[in-house]
Write an enzyme that holds these catalytic residues in place. Structure first.
Site, short mmCIF file in Angstrom:
data_model
loop_
_atom_site.label_atom_id
_atom_site.label_comp_id
_atom_site.label_asym_id
_atom_site.label_seq_id
_atom_site.Cartn_x
_atom_site.Cartn_y
_atom_site.Cartn_z
N ASP A 61 38.12 52.25 30.27
CA ASP A 61 37.55 50.97 30.11
C ASP A 61 35.98 50.92 30.37
OD1 ASP A 61 39.82 49.64 28.92
OD2 ASP A 61 40.51 48.72 30.58
N ARG A 113 35.39 43.73 46.31
CA ARG A 113 34.60 43.11 45.30
C ARG A 113 33.29 42.30 45.44
NH1 ARG A 113 37.21 46.82 43.32
NH2 ARG A 113 39.09 46.57 42.29
N ASP A 160 40.04 40.13 39.68
CA ASP A 160 38.58 40.74 39.99
C ASP A 160 37.56 40.21 38.85
OD1 ASP A 160 39.42 42.64 42.05
OD2 ASP A 160 39.95 43.95 40.75
N SER A 202 48.78 51.17 37.13
CA SER A 202 47.26 50.86 37.49
C SER A 202 47.15 50.89 38.96
CB SER A 202 46.95 49.64 37.02
OG SER A 202 45.69 49.26 37.28
#
Length: 399
Positions: free
Chosen positions: A16, A97, A126, A177
Protein backbone atom coordinates in the site's frame (compact mmCIF):
# COMPACT_ATOMS: atom_id res chain seq x y z
CA UNK A 1 -6.42 16.23 -8.18
CA UNK A 2 -3.81 18.90 -7.43
CA UNK A 3 -4.02 18.74 -3.68
CA UNK A 4 -0.39 19.31 -2.82
CA UNK A 5 2.97 19.96 -4.47
CA UNK A 6 5.34 18.30 -2.00
CA UNK A 7 4.31 15.47 0.34
CA UNK A 8 5.98 13.53 3.17
CA UNK A 9 4.65 9.95 3.12
CA UNK A 10 4.72 7.61 6.11
CA UNK A 11 6.42 4.60 4.52
CA UNK A 12 6.74 0.95 5.55
CA UNK A 13 7.89 -0.64 2.29
CA UNK A 14 4.69 -2.69 1.96
CA UNK A 15 2.35 -2.83 -1.04
CA UNK A 16 0.00 0.00 0.00
CA UNK A 17 2.61 2.58 0.97
CA UNK A 18 4.74 1.75 -2.09
CA UNK A 19 1.78 2.18 -4.45
CA UNK A 20 0.96 5.49 -2.71
CA UNK A 21 4.10 6.99 -4.31
CA UNK A 22 3.07 6.70 -8.01
CA UNK A 23 -0.60 7.13 -7.11
CA UNK A 24 0.00 10.51 -5.46
CA UNK A 25 2.00 11.61 -8.51
CA UNK A 26 -0.18 10.19 -11.29
CA UNK A 27 -3.68 10.59 -9.89
CA UNK A 28 -3.36 13.55 -7.52
CA UNK A 29 -0.69 15.62 -9.27
CA UNK A 30 1.85 15.63 -6.45
CA UNK A 31 5.24 16.79 -7.77
CA UNK A 32 7.57 15.43 -5.08
CA UNK A 33 7.07 12.54 -2.65
CA UNK A 34 9.49 12.23 0.29
CA UNK A 35 9.14 8.97 2.22
CA UNK A 36 9.86 8.50 5.91
CA UNK A 37 10.28 5.09 7.54
CA UNK A 38 10.43 5.00 11.34
CA UNK A 39 12.70 2.45 13.01
CA UNK A 40 10.72 1.43 16.09
CA UNK A 41 12.66 -1.77 16.65
CA UNK A 42 10.55 -3.84 14.26
CA UNK A 43 13.71 -5.80 13.42
CA UNK A 44 13.41 -5.35 9.65
CA UNK A 45 16.41 -4.36 7.61
CA UNK A 46 15.48 -0.79 6.71
CA UNK A 47 18.11 -0.14 4.01
CA UNK A 48 16.16 -2.20 1.39
CA UNK A 49 13.03 -0.30 2.48
CA UNK A 50 14.84 3.01 1.89
CA UNK A 51 16.01 1.86 -1.56
CA UNK A 52 12.57 0.54 -2.53
CA UNK A 53 11.05 3.97 -1.93
CA UNK A 54 13.56 5.58 -4.29
CA UNK A 55 12.91 2.90 -6.94
CA UNK A 56 9.17 3.51 -6.54
CA UNK A 57 9.61 7.19 -7.40
CA UNK A 58 10.37 9.02 -4.14
CA UNK A 59 12.71 12.02 -4.49
CA UNK A 60 14.05 11.46 -0.98
CA UNK A 61 13.84 8.43 1.31
CA UNK A 62 14.36 9.01 5.03
CA UNK A 63 14.88 6.36 7.70
CA UNK A 64 14.81 7.53 11.31
CA UNK A 65 15.79 5.49 14.37
CA UNK A 66 13.41 6.67 17.09
CA UNK A 67 13.57 3.60 19.34
CA UNK A 68 14.83 5.41 22.43
CA UNK A 69 12.26 8.20 22.22
CA UNK A 70 9.55 5.58 21.59
CA UNK A 71 10.28 3.85 24.91
CA UNK A 72 11.23 6.87 27.01
CA UNK A 73 8.63 9.40 25.84
CA UNK A 74 5.68 7.15 24.93
CA UNK A 75 5.90 3.66 26.50
CA UNK A 76 7.18 4.73 29.93
CA UNK A 77 4.45 7.37 30.48
CA UNK A 78 1.88 4.71 29.47
CA UNK A 79 3.33 2.37 32.13
CA UNK A 80 3.05 5.15 34.72
CA UNK A 81 -0.61 5.40 33.69
CA UNK A 82 -1.08 1.57 33.82
CA UNK A 83 -2.58 1.98 30.35
CA UNK A 84 -4.49 -1.14 29.28
CA UNK A 85 -7.21 -0.57 26.66
CA UNK A 86 -10.38 -2.44 27.67
CA UNK A 87 -8.27 -3.67 30.62
CA UNK A 88 -6.18 -5.92 28.36
CA UNK A 89 -4.27 -4.30 25.50
CA UNK A 90 -1.12 -2.34 26.46
CA UNK A 91 -1.32 -0.04 23.40
CA UNK A 92 1.85 -1.26 21.66
CA UNK A 93 0.77 -0.09 18.20
CA UNK A 94 -1.26 2.92 19.36
CA UNK A 95 1.72 4.41 21.22
CA UNK A 96 3.88 4.42 18.07
CA UNK A 97 1.47 6.57 16.05
CA UNK A 98 1.85 9.95 17.80
CA UNK A 99 5.64 9.58 17.55
CA UNK A 100 5.48 8.77 13.81
CA UNK A 101 3.13 11.75 13.34
CA UNK A 102 5.62 13.98 15.17
CA UNK A 103 8.58 13.04 12.95
CA UNK A 104 6.40 13.33 9.82
CA UNK A 105 5.47 16.89 10.78
CA UNK A 106 9.10 17.74 11.59
CA UNK A 107 10.19 16.37 8.19
CA UNK A 108 7.44 18.30 6.40
CA UNK A 109 8.58 21.52 8.08
CA UNK A 110 12.26 20.81 7.32
CA UNK A 111 11.68 20.02 3.62
CA UNK A 112 8.98 22.62 3.02
CA UNK A 113 6.25 20.07 2.25
CA UNK A 114 2.63 21.22 2.28
CA UNK A 115 1.09 17.81 3.09
CA UNK A 116 1.50 14.54 4.98
CA UNK A 117 0.33 11.24 3.47
CA UNK A 118 -0.21 7.75 4.89
CA UNK A 119 -1.39 4.37 3.62
CA UNK A 120 -4.16 3.72 6.18
CA UNK A 121 -7.54 2.41 5.07
CA UNK A 122 -10.88 3.85 6.19
CA UNK A 123 -11.67 1.05 8.66
CA UNK A 124 -8.85 1.16 11.18
CA UNK A 125 -7.78 3.24 14.17
CA UNK A 126 -4.44 4.36 12.73
CA UNK A 127 -5.96 6.80 10.21
CA UNK A 128 -7.56 8.64 13.15
CA UNK A 129 -4.32 8.64 15.16
CA UNK A 130 -2.27 10.02 12.25
CA UNK A 131 -4.80 12.60 11.07
CA UNK A 132 -5.61 13.99 14.51
CA UNK A 133 -1.98 14.03 15.71
CA UNK A 134 -0.78 15.82 12.56
CA UNK A 135 -3.61 18.35 12.90
CA UNK A 136 -2.67 18.96 16.54
CA UNK A 137 1.03 19.47 15.74
CA UNK A 138 0.61 21.55 12.57
CA UNK A 139 -2.96 22.39 11.55
CA UNK A 140 -1.73 24.02 8.32
CA UNK A 141 -0.56 20.73 6.78
CA UNK A 142 -2.92 18.89 4.45
CA UNK A 143 -3.43 15.18 5.11
CA UNK A 144 -3.67 12.78 2.17
CA UNK A 145 -4.88 9.19 2.53
CA UNK A 146 -4.91 7.56 -0.94
CA UNK A 147 -5.79 4.05 0.33
CA UNK A 148 -8.90 5.51 1.98
CA UNK A 149 -10.11 6.75 -1.42
CA UNK A 150 -8.69 4.63 -4.22
CA UNK A 151 -11.20 1.79 -3.85
CA UNK A 152 -8.78 -0.87 -5.17
CA UNK A 153 -8.70 -4.48 -3.92
CA UNK A 154 -5.33 -5.89 -2.88
CA UNK A 155 -4.96 -7.58 -6.29
CA UNK A 156 -5.79 -4.32 -8.10
CA UNK A 157 -3.35 -2.41 -5.89
CA UNK A 158 -0.53 -4.86 -6.75
CA UNK A 159 -1.41 -4.59 -10.48
CA UNK A 160 -1.41 -0.78 -10.28
CA UNK A 161 2.04 -0.84 -8.67
CA UNK A 162 3.41 -3.19 -11.34
CA UNK A 163 2.43 -0.66 -14.01
CA UNK A 164 4.89 1.74 -12.39
CA UNK A 165 7.68 -0.76 -11.82
CA UNK A 166 6.88 -1.72 -8.22
CA UNK A 167 7.50 -5.48 -7.91
CA UNK A 168 4.64 -7.57 -6.55
CA UNK A 169 5.37 -9.47 -3.34
CA UNK A 170 7.76 -12.31 -4.26
CA UNK A 171 6.20 -15.03 -2.13
CA UNK A 172 2.55 -15.53 -1.33
CA UNK A 173 2.36 -13.14 1.56
CA UNK A 174 1.05 -14.26 4.94
CA UNK A 175 -2.76 -14.10 5.23
CA UNK A 176 -2.23 -12.10 8.42
CA UNK A 177 -1.74 -8.39 8.86
CA UNK A 178 1.12 -7.90 11.32
CA UNK A 179 2.43 -4.73 12.94
CA UNK A 180 5.60 -5.06 14.99
CA UNK A 181 7.76 -2.80 17.12
CA UNK A 182 9.80 -2.93 20.34
CA UNK A 183 6.64 -3.14 22.45
CA UNK A 184 5.22 -6.17 20.69
CA UNK A 185 3.26 -7.49 17.74
CA UNK A 186 -0.35 -7.13 16.66
CA UNK A 187 -1.74 -9.85 14.39
CA UNK A 188 -5.09 -9.68 12.61
CA UNK A 189 -6.99 -10.71 9.43
CA UNK A 190 -6.95 -14.06 7.61
CA UNK A 191 -8.55 -16.93 9.55
CA UNK A 192 -8.37 -14.82 12.72
CA UNK A 193 -11.40 -12.87 11.48
CA UNK A 194 -13.45 -15.86 12.65
CA UNK A 195 -13.75 -15.25 16.41
CA UNK A 196 -14.24 -18.99 17.08
CA UNK A 197 -10.94 -19.89 15.34
CA UNK A 198 -8.07 -20.75 17.71
CA UNK A 199 -4.92 -18.85 16.70
CA UNK A 200 -2.33 -21.23 15.23
CA UNK A 201 1.03 -21.43 16.96
CA UNK A 202 2.80 -20.16 13.81
CA UNK A 203 1.51 -16.59 14.26
CA UNK A 204 3.51 -16.08 17.46
CA UNK A 205 7.12 -14.94 17.44
CA UNK A 206 7.91 -13.32 20.80
CA UNK A 207 6.26 -15.85 23.13
CA UNK A 208 6.77 -19.60 23.52
CA UNK A 209 3.93 -22.10 23.46
CA UNK A 210 3.28 -23.32 27.02
CA UNK A 211 4.55 -26.80 26.07
CA UNK A 212 7.87 -25.20 25.07
CA UNK A 213 8.35 -23.13 28.22
CA UNK A 214 10.85 -24.01 30.99
CA UNK A 215 9.71 -26.60 33.53
CA UNK A 216 11.08 -24.61 36.46
CA UNK A 217 9.94 -21.15 37.58
CA UNK A 218 12.19 -18.13 37.03
CA UNK A 219 12.26 -15.17 39.39
CA UNK A 220 12.47 -11.66 38.02
CA UNK A 221 13.04 -8.37 39.85
CA UNK A 222 12.07 -5.04 38.27
CA UNK A 223 13.11 -1.78 39.93
CA UNK A 224 11.20 1.46 39.32
CA UNK A 225 12.34 5.02 39.99
CA UNK A 226 9.41 7.45 40.22
CA UNK A 227 7.27 5.07 38.19
CA UNK A 228 9.88 4.49 35.46
CA UNK A 229 11.45 1.01 35.14
CA UNK A 230 15.21 1.42 35.54
CA UNK A 231 16.70 -2.01 36.24
CA UNK A 232 16.10 -5.73 35.76
CA UNK A 233 17.53 -8.20 38.29
CA UNK A 234 19.68 -5.42 39.72
CA UNK A 235 21.19 -4.44 36.36
CA UNK A 236 20.58 -0.82 35.36
CA UNK A 237 19.60 -0.71 31.67
CA UNK A 238 18.79 2.00 29.15
CA UNK A 239 15.11 2.12 28.08
CA UNK A 240 15.50 0.13 24.84
CA UNK A 241 17.75 -2.56 26.37
CA UNK A 242 15.39 -2.93 29.35
CA UNK A 243 12.35 -3.58 27.13
CA UNK A 244 14.32 -5.96 24.87
CA UNK A 245 15.61 -7.94 27.85
CA UNK A 246 12.16 -8.24 29.41
CA UNK A 247 10.59 -9.29 26.10
CA UNK A 248 13.11 -12.13 25.92
CA UNK A 249 12.88 -13.29 29.57
CA UNK A 250 9.09 -13.02 29.84
CA UNK A 251 8.28 -14.32 26.33
CA UNK A 252 10.39 -17.40 27.04
CA UNK A 253 7.79 -18.38 29.67
CA UNK A 254 4.87 -17.89 27.26
CA UNK A 255 3.66 -14.72 28.98
CA UNK A 256 2.22 -11.77 27.09
CA UNK A 257 -0.29 -13.25 24.63
CA UNK A 258 -3.63 -11.47 24.30
CA UNK A 259 -6.58 -12.67 22.21
CA UNK A 260 -9.49 -10.23 22.36
CA UNK A 261 -12.52 -8.80 20.62
CA UNK A 262 -11.67 -5.12 20.59
CA UNK A 263 -13.93 -2.11 20.07
CA UNK A 264 -12.33 0.08 17.44
CA UNK A 265 -12.93 3.82 17.44
CA UNK A 266 -14.82 3.68 14.12
CA UNK A 267 -17.49 1.47 15.72
CA UNK A 268 -16.36 -1.92 14.38
CA UNK A 269 -15.58 -4.88 16.62
CA UNK A 270 -12.28 -6.44 15.62
CA UNK A 271 -10.61 -9.70 16.64
CA UNK A 272 -7.04 -8.83 17.66
CA UNK A 273 -4.10 -10.96 18.76
CA UNK A 274 -1.24 -9.25 20.56
CA UNK A 275 2.13 -10.32 21.91
CA UNK A 276 3.48 -7.82 24.41
CA UNK A 277 5.58 -9.63 27.03
CA UNK A 278 7.54 -6.70 28.50
CA UNK A 279 4.60 -4.29 28.68
CA UNK A 280 2.29 -6.84 30.31
CA UNK A 281 4.66 -7.49 33.24
CA UNK A 282 5.82 -3.86 33.52
CA UNK A 283 2.26 -2.60 33.98
CA UNK A 284 1.44 -5.48 36.35
CA UNK A 285 4.54 -4.76 38.48
CA UNK A 286 4.09 -0.99 38.38
CA UNK A 287 0.48 -1.18 39.52
CA UNK A 288 1.52 -3.42 42.41
CA UNK A 289 4.25 -1.00 43.50
CA UNK A 290 1.67 1.81 43.51
CA UNK A 291 -0.46 -0.21 45.94
CA UNK A 292 2.51 -0.16 48.35
CA UNK A 293 3.48 3.51 47.95
CA UNK A 294 0.30 5.52 47.24
CA UNK A 295 -2.55 6.32 49.63
CA UNK A 296 -5.88 4.54 49.11
CA UNK A 297 -7.70 7.59 47.78
CA UNK A 298 -4.98 8.46 45.24
CA UNK A 299 -4.78 4.85 44.00
CA UNK A 300 -8.55 4.56 43.66
CA UNK A 301 -9.02 7.96 42.03
CA UNK A 302 -6.15 7.26 39.62
CA UNK A 303 -8.00 4.21 38.23
CA UNK A 304 -10.57 6.45 36.58
CA UNK A 305 -7.84 8.76 35.24
CA UNK A 306 -6.04 5.72 33.79
CA UNK A 307 -9.16 4.57 31.95
CA UNK A 308 -9.66 8.03 30.42
CA UNK A 309 -5.96 8.30 29.56
CA UNK A 310 -5.98 4.90 27.84
CA UNK A 311 -9.02 5.77 25.72
CA UNK A 312 -7.44 9.09 24.71
CA UNK A 313 -4.27 7.32 23.52
CA UNK A 314 -6.17 4.54 21.75
CA UNK A 315 -8.41 7.10 20.06
CA UNK A 316 -5.54 9.20 18.71
CA UNK A 317 -5.70 12.10 21.18
CA UNK A 318 -2.11 11.94 22.51
CA UNK A 319 -1.61 15.65 21.73
CA UNK A 320 -4.90 16.83 23.24
CA UNK A 321 -5.41 19.32 26.13
CA UNK A 322 -7.09 16.67 28.32
CA UNK A 323 -4.21 14.20 27.83
CA UNK A 324 -1.71 16.96 28.77
CA UNK A 325 -3.70 17.75 31.92
CA UNK A 326 -3.90 14.06 32.91
CA UNK A 327 -0.12 13.76 32.37
CA UNK A 328 0.41 16.39 35.06
CA UNK A 329 -1.76 14.45 37.55
CA UNK A 330 -0.03 11.15 36.75
CA UNK A 331 3.46 12.66 37.04
CA UNK A 332 2.60 14.06 40.47
CA UNK A 333 1.43 10.64 41.69
CA UNK A 334 4.68 9.01 40.55
CA UNK A 335 7.00 10.98 42.87
CA UNK A 336 6.76 8.23 45.52
CA UNK A 337 6.56 5.20 43.20
CA UNK A 338 10.11 3.89 43.60
CA UNK A 339 11.02 0.36 44.65
CA UNK A 340 11.42 -3.21 43.48
CA UNK A 341 8.82 -5.82 42.55
CA UNK A 342 9.62 -9.55 42.46
CA UNK A 343 7.76 -11.79 40.02
CA UNK A 344 7.66 -15.55 39.52
CA UNK A 345 7.42 -16.56 35.85
CA UNK A 346 6.06 -20.02 35.09
CA UNK A 347 3.97 -21.64 32.33
CA UNK A 348 2.31 -18.52 30.95
CA UNK A 349 1.81 -16.82 34.32
CA UNK A 350 3.63 -13.90 35.92
CA UNK A 351 2.82 -13.88 39.63
CA UNK A 352 3.94 -11.08 41.93
CA UNK A 353 5.52 -12.65 45.01
CA UNK A 354 7.12 -9.65 46.72
CA UNK A 355 7.58 -5.90 46.71
CA UNK A 356 9.70 -3.38 48.63
CA UNK A 357 10.12 0.39 48.70
CA UNK A 358 11.73 3.09 50.84
CA UNK A 359 8.43 4.93 50.40
CA UNK A 360 6.32 2.00 51.57
CA UNK A 361 3.13 2.95 53.42
CA UNK A 362 2.76 -0.60 54.74
CA UNK A 363 3.28 -0.46 58.53
CA UNK A 364 4.10 -3.88 60.03
CA UNK A 365 3.32 -2.94 63.63
CA UNK A 366 -0.16 -1.77 62.61
CA UNK A 367 -0.86 -4.63 60.20
CA UNK A 368 0.35 -7.46 62.43
CA UNK A 369 -1.86 -9.80 64.47
CA UNK A 370 1.12 -10.64 66.67
CA UNK A 371 2.14 -9.36 70.11
CA UNK A 372 3.84 -6.23 68.66
CA UNK A 373 0.48 -4.91 67.38
CA UNK A 374 0.32 -1.11 67.93
CA UNK A 375 -3.23 -0.59 66.65
CA UNK A 376 -5.69 0.83 69.23
CA UNK A 377 -8.55 -1.68 69.03
CA UNK A 378 -10.72 0.34 71.47
CA UNK A 379 -10.75 3.25 68.98
CA UNK A 380 -12.58 1.04 66.48
CA UNK A 381 -15.86 0.97 68.44
CA UNK A 382 -16.41 4.75 68.35
CA UNK A 383 -15.34 4.87 64.70
CA UNK A 384 -17.86 2.17 63.74
CA UNK A 385 -20.64 4.00 65.64
CA UNK A 386 -20.06 7.23 63.71
CA UNK A 387 -19.44 5.44 60.39
CA UNK A 388 -22.63 3.38 60.69
CA UNK A 389 -24.86 6.20 61.97
CA UNK A 390 -26.48 7.13 58.60
CA UNK A 391 -27.24 3.45 57.92
CA UNK A 392 -28.82 3.02 61.38
CA UNK A 393 -31.00 6.14 60.96
CA UNK A 394 -32.08 4.95 57.50
CA UNK A 395 -32.95 1.46 58.84
CA UNK A 396 -35.08 2.93 61.64
CA UNK A 397 -36.95 5.12 59.17
CA UNK A 398 -37.77 2.03 57.07
CA UNK A 399 -39.13 -0.12 59.92
Amino acid sequence: MGRAKKVVLAYSGGVDTSVCIPYLQQEWGVEEVITLAADLGQGDELEPVREKALKSGAVESLVMNVQESFIRDYAFPAIQANALYENRYPLGTALARPLIAKILVEAAEKYGADAIAHGCTGKGNDQVRFDVSVAALNPNLKILAPAREWGMSREETIAYGERFGIPSPVKKSSPYSIDKNLLGRSIEAGMLEDPTFEPPEEIYEMTNAIAQTPDTPEYLEITFTQGIPTSVNGEVLNPVALVEKLNQIVGNHGIGRIDMIENRLVGIKSREIYESPAMVVLIQAHRDLESLTLTADVTQYKRGIEDTYTKLVYNGLWYSPLKTALDAFIQKTQERVSGTVRLKLFKGNATIVGRSSENSLYTPDLATYGAEDQFDHKAAEGFIYVWGLPTRIWAKGNQ
